[in-house]
Design a protein around this motif. Structure first.
Motif, short mmCIF file in Angstrom:
data_model
loop_
_atom_site.label_atom_id
_atom_site.label_comp_id
_atom_site.label_asym_id
_atom_site.label_seq_id
_atom_site.Cartn_x
_atom_site.Cartn_y
_atom_site.Cartn_z
N GLY A 283 22.38 -0.91 6.01
CA GLY A 283 21.75 -1.85 5.09
C GLY A 283 20.53 -1.13 4.52
O GLY A 283 20.32 0.04 4.83
N HIS A 284 19.75 -1.81 3.71
CA HIS A 284 18.55 -1.10 3.22
C HIS A 284 17.29 -1.68 3.84
O HIS A 284 17.11 -2.89 3.92
CB HIS A 284 18.49 -1.05 1.70
N LEU A 285 16.42 -0.76 4.24
CA LEU A 285 15.22 -1.13 5.00
C LEU A 285 14.11 -1.62 4.09
O LEU A 285 13.27 -2.43 4.50
CB LEU A 285 14.76 0.09 5.81
N ASP A 286 14.09 -1.12 2.86
CA ASP A 286 13.06 -1.61 1.93
C ASP A 286 13.44 -3.01 1.45
O ASP A 286 14.60 -3.43 1.55
CB ASP A 286 12.93 -0.67 0.73
N SER A 287 12.46 -3.72 0.93
CA SER A 287 12.71 -5.04 0.33
C SER A 287 11.70 -5.20 -0.80
O SER A 287 10.88 -4.31 -1.03
CB SER A 287 12.50 -6.15 1.36
N TRP A 288 11.74 -6.32 -1.48
CA TRP A 288 10.66 -6.59 -2.42
C TRP A 288 9.43 -7.01 -1.65
O TRP A 288 9.49 -7.26 -0.43
CB TRP A 288 11.10 -7.63 -3.47
N ASP A 289 8.32 -7.06 -2.36
CA ASP A 289 7.03 -7.34 -1.71
C ASP A 289 6.79 -8.83 -1.49
O ASP A 289 5.97 -9.22 -0.69
CB ASP A 289 5.89 -6.74 -2.55
#
Lengths: 467, 467
Positions: A283-289
């Protein structure tokens, strides 16, 4: 006719025998996987930490950095064969403070509305931007209006998601061009700014951010762009019908910085028979703020980590190398996915199967397969194994943004497909928080993913079968 | 072999032709139903009113009375052929105020816990009840301990719902005897009170009420019973392991009043071909007093109302009489359901099909059919029509508590089966409120129900086919 019936019986018997053979061993394993996930699952605790102790993890932020350290430590706890960080340069964009907007129907008669800058947007001029605002239903209508009607104005993209589509991702796909390319296109006609209806089927007060592009536009033509909540979009549209000279004001102080170093977080169990053949889950570890990124995509990360935890816990020794990858920077760059694929290519790694979870931590309904028809037939044989868990809706289609760069002729990419009705209520908004995730729904997803990876590991793909 | 293949082709073609014939007309109608429900659906607005303006609707309460008036008026607005109230006497039980409890591990060292009286429970003695408390995992363990170990004590039933069961209703079914019969059984061994672990898979601070029975026990043997939150149940269990002499105090002032008059709310579109044959769709209008009863069963009521609204809106003239029934008093008596069945019997009405929605307003997965195998085969033919909406999980099983009394040899009863993962998080608790319902999930359920009723109306059942 007799012969036909006879042949039909033979056919049924042989199919049944085959099915039973597959079923008995594998259905026991799947039952073990689901039991362990539902009784001792760790994904919910991991997500609680990612969401509540770390929070939104925009690429280049302190939170993203902390998420890298945290997940690496947690993977190390699992006793995998290898855990490492893969460096990647990522964009750093910062929202700034005091996002604020209103529209003015008549002088002095103003209505404050909820906006948020789109990811990657330019700021408004200092003190904000005020101009007449013109509503369009999309890029075509913008082009039809042309420079004469657009120049000097703010463009308001207001084509809603289509509620008739059962799969909400299709409705999203039918609108997102406004958010992605809206500012770039409006700028070409001399617009001064862009306001985009939030990509949500719910009518509420929350604006939803998301990525956008200016393409090759020179710096001075990069006009500010913001999302407006669906409720306020309806209000604004109504005001424009009463008075087409309605003006709009917005202020945002977002800013882009030079790229910074970040990491994909990777862990693996090395294969016992085919260590050089890799199966990826991620999955992706970054997200929006905004929000905690609990559904997008904290859920996909912890479910992927759970896959490897379950294999260790159940003492399953995979034939292939099974690798969890927590990709960095899916939201505004896809740099992590590209880096991973590039390194894999350079190292001559053979990825036979990859699975992504990036559609929220809701009750899983099935999987979508980016595959040949032959490969799809294989997975359809496995369908009865998933039926007791109600995760047996299998379709051919897309996989996931992070695994797609790994697609080759010979391999299969897949995506978990959870129930999609609630996803866009929270997606990219302040409301994407931990409390919106149901523990069991999350765990069922992780267990379904583990089951699918187990089957691919045990049998291989059509082009890379286990001999 | 050639002959086999030839026959197989013939078989495929004739199956395809049949399927296409059914599919084309009907799939267009189903698409219309879903479109209208998702774009102009009224169920969510109705539920908003029932939940937020009326609230919890326990039988005999002012809120239940208001819900009767409101839904009758709304049904009248739809321009049905007939709307009426069917009188029924219902029990009236009132929770009272100041429910309060704590356990005391050592003198002076007390922990306040969250409880609520079970529906129909006796009050504690004035000033509350304090006694030693003994934990059991169910009625069998209670009986094994016997009078010696139980007399004078409070019994704490703490068998949790089984998280391994995918369908949470099965897990509920495996526990609910503790709540329903726990006080009656404990009283026989001389217990002074009963505390029951809430029927929920979620570990949180909310107690969940629900119905219970004293059977034939004389008044003086009716000991008070309350539910404790899952989190507090775990705490209490831990305290008992450290000190088996832990005491428990609780106070509740609930009270039973004489029966009062209430109503089933009924509306119908009279059949054009078979007015004497009735198809029923319904939910129950009463709820528990905690929360708003949004999922249980406000959702089922407004979905059932939506079925008739959709038929009127789409100008569909049913062949059979289609009747919406909002049953009163499902939760603590089932009096409305019994009254409806009794009146139907007395009037010689023939009910060929009845459908209930009473499992929450979550994404619908399919239906459960209380039917003959032959009737189940019929519905399986219709399955492909439901697949585009992902509501094609059909099983044989139970239907719903309110329609079950209408079951005859010749007819079919069914229940909507929504995704069950979240249901028991809210069921019978303060948290069963409107904000837990997703508009689209609710609407998809109503559209699926309308589709099923449309098919039964068009084709009839196996025993009552349309000629």
């Amino acid at each position: 006719m007799k012969q036909f019936i006879f042949l039909l019986i033979i056919l049924s018997i042989s199919l049944t025998t085959f099915a039973q053979k597959v079923n008995q061993q594998d259905s026991i394993m799947l039952r073990k996987i689901f039991d362990e996930a539902l009784v001792n699952g760790k994904s919910y605790d991991w997500l609680e930490h990612l969401s509540n102790s770390i929070g939104g993890r925009l690429s280049g932020s302190l939170e993203a950095e902390r998420a890298v350290s945290y997940t690496k430590e947690e993977l190390e706890e699992l006793g995998l064969d290898k855990v490492w960080l893969q460096p990647v340069m990522v964009p750093k964009w910062v929202r700034g403070v005091n996002e604020y907007a209103y529209f003015e129907s008549t002088t002095g008669n103003s209505t404050v509305v909820n906006i948020c800058a789109l990811g990657g947007s330019a700021p408004t001029p200092e003190g904000g931007l005020k101009a007449n605002i013109v509503e369009v239903k999309g890029l075509e209508e913008l082009a039809a209006l042309g420079k004469e009607k657009i120049e000097g104005k703010i463009v308001f993209y207001n084509r809603p998601m289509n509620p008739k589509l059962i799969q909400t991702f299709e409705a999203y796909g039918g609108c997102v061009d406004q958010r992605y390319a809206g500012a770039m296109e409006a700028s070409k006609f001399g617009a001064t700014g862009v306001i985009v209806r939030s990509m949500s089927l719910k009518i509420d007060e929350h604006p939803h951010t998301g990525t956008m592009t200016y393409g090759d536009l020179p710096l001075e033509d990069r006009i500010p762009a913001a999302a407006i909540s669906t409720k306020d979009a309806n209000l604004l549209s109504g005001a424009l019908k009463l008075n087409p000279k309605t003006t709009f004001y917005f202020n945002q102080t977002c800013r882009a910085f030079p790229d910074v170093e970040s990491f994909n977080v990777i862990g693996e169990i090395t294969g016992s028979m085919y260590p050089e053949k890799v199966i990826v889950v991620g999955g992706h570890l970054d997200s929006w703020d905004m929000g905690d990124g609990a559904h997008d995509d904290g859920a996909g990360c912890v479910q992927s980590m759970e896959v490897l935890r379950l294999f260790k816990r159940l003492d399953y020794k995979p034939k292939h190398t099974i690798r969890v990858v927590l990709f960095m920077n899916e939201e505004n760059g896809l740099r992590g996915a590209r880096k991973y694929a590039e390194v894999a290519e350079n190292n001559n790694e053979k990825h036979i199967f990859a699975l992504e979870s990036d559609a929220g931590g809701f009750t899983p309904r099935g999987f979508s397969f980016q595959s040949s028809d032959e490969d799809f037939k294989q997975i359809e044989n496995w369908k009865p194994l998933f039926e007791p868990y109600l995760v047996h809706y299998f379709v051919q289609g897309g996989s996931g943004a992070d695994v797609a760069p790994l697609k080759k002729d010979y391999n299969v990419m897949a995506g978990l497909r959870p129930d999609s009705q609630r996803y866009f209520d929270y997606h990219h908004a302040h409301t994407d928080t931990f409390d919106k995730v149901n523990k069991r729904e999350l765990e069922l997803g992780g267990a379904a993913m583990t089951s699918l990876i187990y089957l691919y590991d045990k049998y291989g793909t059509v082009n890379d079968p286990v001999e």
